[in-house]
Enzyme design. Sequence first.
Site, mmCIF file in Angstrom:
data_model
loop_
_atom_site.group_PDB
_atom_site.id
_atom_site.type_symbol
_atom_site.label_atom_id
_atom_site.label_comp_id
_atom_site.label_asym_id
_atom_site.label_seq_id
_atom_site.Cartn_x
_atom_site.Cartn_y
_atom_site.Cartn_z
ATOM 1 N N TYR A 1 0.837 -1.198 0.000
ATOM 2 C CA TYR A 1 0.000 0.000 0.000
ATOM 3 C C TYR A 1 0.871 1.247 0.000
ATOM 4 C CZ TYR A 1 0.919 0.543 5.052
ATOM 5 O OH TYR A 1 1.519 0.715 6.277
ATOM 6 N N CYS A 2 0.289 2.357 -0.490
ATOM 7 C CA CYS A 2 0.893 3.681 -0.340
ATOM 8 C C CYS A 2 -0.091 4.536 0.449
ATOM 9 C CB CYS A 2 1.246 4.287 -1.695
ATOM 10 S SG CYS A 2 -0.165 4.534 -2.796
ATOM 11 N N PHE A 3 -0.065 5.837 0.276
ATOM 12 C CA PHE A 3 -0.918 6.666 1.134
ATOM 13 C C PHE A 3 -2.400 6.493 0.808
ATOM 14 C CE2 PHE A 3 -2.956 10.756 2.312
ATOM 15 C CZ PHE A 3 -2.824 10.616 3.679
#
Length: 369
Positions: free
Chosen positions: A94-96
């Site tokens: 995941y990222c932001f």
Amino acid sequence: MRDNTQHYRELFLDDIPLMDVRAPVEYHKGAFPNTVNRPLMNDIERQKVGTSYKQHGQQAAIALGHELVCGALKAERLAAWKAFAEANPNGYLYCFRGGLRSQIVQQWLKQDAGIDYPRVIGGYKALRNFLFETTRAAVDECDFVLVGGLTGCGKTEVIAALDNSLDLEGHANHRGSSFGRRATPQPAQIDFENRLAIDILKKRHRGVGQFVLEDEGRIVGSCSLPLELYQGMQSYPLVWLEDAFEQRVERILRDYVIDLRSEFERVVGVEEGFAAFSAYLQKSLAGIVKRLGGERYQRLAAILVQALEEQGRDGSVDTHRGWIEGLLKEYYDPMYAFQRQSKEDRVEFRGNQAEVIGYLRQRQALRPS
């Protein structure tokens, strides 16, 4: 290929490994258990790309990102992602917000390593919001009861003995008093909130609908309790734990002198550990000098210095009882007695440790399912 996921509940219930591809500065502000940071960009690269985005738009920012992360640097990061994916075939990345950064990592893994690896839709923000709502829902839907009592009466032991308790001090890695610091650092505020929410989630999944908490202030060391939970704690029923003064002194001696010295020595070594432990106790006492008053502080500080000298010389801890007894009689007990007056109408049971544990277990068993 496994699908990208929005099943946030299952990710936390099953302790699924997660790869966080945000920059280190973002990760250290807050992440989740069972997560490792394998960033697409470091802090400086992220800052440059962010500036480009603001000044020139998305396409220019993407182009700069590819320019900054290329060649040997790209290969190094790709190897780290590949190693995580192979070691954690059931994991996700995941990222932001689950957007460009996680999609780029997915693309590079597929193109350059032949690995299809799913991402968390919505990313960190969606996971964080899910946990925030988990805590809020519990406050709205569950019953809570607090365990109170004088300093050293063993409230933490009661919390540890119950399977429907939430260990606020454990999650904060702090004992909650002026002397509450541990040998290892406290978590970031967001990490504390996330750990607490996951604990709530797992216990509710097991069918717990009534939680036991220690009666705490809003701040546990440097960690703040979630506001909605703290507000609820101002009206929750209270169970009062009692113990003999002598037993309380011995418990504090064990926890804050004998065991904590060992904890410091495990973390930083025997010689440096004892020095750090000694400095910690003296700093903690100095931290309440205004509340103690100058004369009382000087008297207790002198006993503490003597106790530490004896402990360092031959391991004796007998003199430590002097400052512990003084603090209890002259500071903590009067303070707790004053605070208890405002809570007296909420006290529904009083007893020793065995009686309180028995009462709380019975209380849980009698709760309608």
